[in-house]
Write a protein that holds these residues in place. Structure first.
Motif, PDB file in Angstrom:
ATOM      1  N   VAL A  83       0.840  -1.199   0.000  1.00  0.00           N
ATOM      2  CA  VAL A  83       0.000   0.000   0.000  1.00  0.00           C
ATOM      3  C   VAL A  83       0.879   1.255   0.000  1.00  0.00           C
ATOM      4  N   ALA A  84       1.891   1.268   0.865  1.00  0.00           N
ATOM      5  CA  ALA A  84       2.799   2.421   0.934  1.00  0.00           C
ATOM      6  C   ALA A  84       3.555   2.593  -0.376  1.00  0.00           C
ATOM      7  N   ALA A  85       3.991   1.487  -0.982  1.00  0.00           N
ATOM      8  CA  ALA A  85       4.715   1.561  -2.256  1.00  0.00           C
ATOM      9  C   ALA A  85       3.819   2.128  -3.357  1.00  0.00           C
ATOM     10  N   THR A  86       2.572   1.705  -3.387  1.00  0.00           N
ATOM     11  CA  THR A  86       1.634   2.186  -4.404  1.00  0.00           C
ATOM     12  C   THR A  86       1.385   3.685  -4.262  1.00  0.00           C
ATOM     13  N   VAL A  87       1.112   4.126  -3.023  1.00  0.00           N
ATOM     14  CA  VAL A  87       0.867   5.551  -2.787  1.00  0.00           C
ATOM     15  C   VAL A  87       2.105   6.373  -3.162  1.00  0.00           C
ATOM     16  N   ALA A  88       3.283   5.929  -2.703  1.00  0.00           N
ATOM     17  CA  ALA A  88       4.514   6.665  -2.995  1.00  0.00           C
ATOM     18  C   ALA A  88       4.797   6.704  -4.492  1.00  0.00           C
ATOM     19  N   TYR A  89       4.525   5.606  -5.174  1.00  0.00           N
ATOM     20  CA  TYR A  89       4.760   5.537  -6.622  1.00  0.00           C
ATOM     21  C   TYR A  89       3.919   6.585  -7.347  1.00  0.00           C
ATOM     22  N   TYR A  90       2.625   6.618  -7.049  1.00  0.00           N
ATOM     23  CA  TYR A  90       1.743   7.530  -7.777  1.00  0.00           C
ATOM     24  C   TYR A  90       1.909   8.987  -7.348  1.00  0.00           C
ATOM     25  N   VAL A  91       2.225   9.219  -6.089  1.00  0.00           N
ATOM     26  CA  VAL A  91       2.494  10.595  -5.649  1.00  0.00           C
ATOM     27  C   VAL A  91       3.757  11.110  -6.343  1.00  0.00           C
ATOM     28  N   THR A  92       4.803  10.275  -6.385  1.00  0.00           N
ATOM     29  CA  THR A  92       6.042  10.664  -7.066  1.00  0.00           C
ATOM     30  C   THR A  92       5.796  10.860  -8.557  1.00  0.00           C
ATOM     31  N   ASP A  93       5.016   9.963  -9.156  1.00  0.00           N
ATOM     32  CA  ASP A  93       4.670  10.083 -10.577  1.00  0.00           C
ATOM     33  C   ASP A  93       4.001  11.421 -10.872  1.00  0.00           C
ATOM     34  N   ALA A  94       3.113  11.842  -9.984  1.00  0.00           N
ATOM     35  CA  ALA A  94       2.408  13.110 -10.186  1.00  0.00           C
ATOM     36  C   ALA A  94       3.378  14.286 -10.200  1.00  0.00           C
ATOM     37  N   PHE A  95       4.436  14.208  -9.385  1.00  0.00           N
ATOM     38  CA  PHE A  95       5.416  15.295  -9.328  1.00  0.00           C
ATOM     39  C   PHE A  95       6.405  15.254 -10.489  1.00  0.00           C
ATOM     40  N   VAL A  96       6.909  14.051 -10.818  1.00  0.00           N
ATOM     41  CA  VAL A  96       7.985  13.980 -11.820  1.00  0.00           C
ATOM     42  C   VAL A  96       7.474  13.938 -13.252  1.00  0.00           C
ATOM     43  N   SER A  97       6.247  13.476 -13.466  1.00  0.00           N
ATOM     44  CA  SER A  97       5.774  13.384 -14.846  1.00  0.00           C
ATOM     45  C   SER A  97       4.395  13.965 -15.060  1.00  0.00           C
ATOM     46  N   GLY A  98       3.743  14.361 -13.983  1.00  0.00           N
ATOM     47  CA  GLY A  98       2.401  14.918 -14.117  1.00  0.00           C
ATOM     48  C   GLY A  98       1.404  13.905 -14.643  1.00  0.00           C
ATOM     49  N   ALA A  99       1.724  12.611 -14.461  1.00  0.00           N
ATOM     50  CA  ALA A  99       0.867  11.555 -14.997  1.00  0.00           C
ATOM     51  C   ALA A  99      -0.416  11.436 -14.189  1.00  0.00           C
ATOM     52  N   GLY A 100      -1.458  10.976 -14.867  1.00  0.00           N
ATOM     53  CA  GLY A 100      -2.708  10.667 -14.181  1.00  0.00           C
ATOM     54  C   GLY A 100      -2.507   9.455 -13.294  1.00  0.00           C
ATOM     55  N   THR A 101      -3.520   9.122 -12.538  1.00  0.00           N
ATOM     56  CA  THR A 101      -3.329   8.044 -11.584  1.00  0.00           C
ATOM     57  C   THR A 101      -4.477   7.050 -11.599  1.00  0.00           C
ATOM     58  N   ASP A 102      -4.131   5.781 -11.483  1.00  0.00           N
ATOM     59  CA  ASP A 102      -5.120   4.744 -11.197  1.00  0.00           C
ATOM     60  C   ASP A 102      -4.737   4.083  -9.872  1.00  0.00           C
ATOM     61  N   MET A 103      -4.343   4.958  -8.936  1.00  0.00           N
ATOM     62  CA  MET A 103      -3.855   4.510  -7.637  1.00  0.00           C
ATOM     63  C   MET A 103      -4.894   3.676  -6.894  1.00  0.00           C
ATOM     64  N   VAL A 104      -6.150   4.083  -6.943  1.00  0.00           N
ATOM     65  CA  VAL A 104      -7.186   3.361  -6.188  1.00  0.00           C
ATOM     66  C   VAL A 104      -7.297   1.916  -6.677  1.00  0.00           C
ATOM     67  N   THR A 105      -7.231   1.727  -7.982  1.00  0.00           N
ATOM     68  CA  THR A 105      -7.287   0.370  -8.547  1.00  0.00           C
ATOM     69  C   THR A 105      -6.146  -0.481  -8.014  1.00  0.00           C
ATOM     70  N   TRP A 106      -4.924   0.078  -8.046  1.00  0.00           N
ATOM     71  CA  TRP A 106      -3.766  -0.687  -7.601  1.00  0.00           C
ATOM     72  C   TRP A 106      -3.737  -0.877  -6.089  1.00  0.00           C
TER      73      TRP A 106
END
Length: 199
Positions: A83-106
């Motif tokens: 859970v922590a890895a998923t949240v950190a991955y998508y939060v970091t993704d939002a900062f470094v690439s501005g990518a959208g997220t499907d965090m809830v699914t993962w």
């Protein structure tokens, strides 16, 4: 409590580093553009292929479960780590690439898998067939993923892809070999002790 915090920290670190490595390995991302063509970009590409794979995320939960020791703690720590890895991955993704997220699914996928894989990690400590099967989970999972879905984002093989595949296959063979060796060593020791006690 300390192992729970450790699982969260390890998961956050793994997720954030995976996202950063993905960004650094891509010539199309702002972070990766300045590294294009350098040895650092090539190293980041290999790391990206290794870290952004299902088996490596599974290995995180299994490792945390093994460190936790018991099945209940293993389940909790494995789930917390994913859970922590998923949240950190998508939060970091939002900062470094501005990518959208499907965090809830993962997160919905990671929670049950983290529970199960954490138990598997704790079960590695068990002697006999249970410990053997648990210890074979990650190596066999990596091997299956390499056959079914190898890390080949391009149609042509690149040196980074070849190196990543060699690393995964080597680690899978060594991991499976260690699991089988440990099983047979424990079995021989148990048979020896039976003979000593009966004779």
């Amino acid at each position: 409590m300390k192992i729970m915090a450790g699982g969260i920290v390890a998961g956050m670190g793994f997720g954030a580093v995976t996202s950063l490595v993905n960004a650094l390995s891509s010539p199309y991302m702002e972070l990766g553009m300045s590294f294009t063509g350098t040895v650092w970009a090539k190293a980041a590409k290999v790391l990206s292929l290794l870290m952004d794979a299902g088996w490596s995320w599974a290995a995180l939960a299994v490792a945390m479960g093994w460190m936790a020791g018991t099945w209940v703690r293993g389940a909790l720590v494995g789930a917390l780590a994913l859970v922590a890895a998923t949240v950190a991955y998508y939060v970091t993704d939002a900062f470094v690439s501005g990518a959208g997220t499907d965090m809830v699914t993962w997160l919905m996928v990671g929670l049950p898998f983290g529970l199960v894989l954490g138990v598997v990690g704790a079960a590695i400590r068990q002697p006999g067939l249970v410990g053997l099967l648990a210890a074979l989970t990650v190596p066999m999972g990596a091997a299956v993923q390499m056959v079914v879905m190898p890390p080949r984002p391009h149609l042509t093989l690149t040196p980074a892809i070849i190196l990543a595949e060699v690393i995964v296959w080597t680690a899978a063979v060594l991991g499976a070999g260690w699991a089988v060796y440990r099983f047979w060593t424990e079995r021989r020791a148990a048979l020896f002790m039976q003979r000593v006690q009966s004779g």
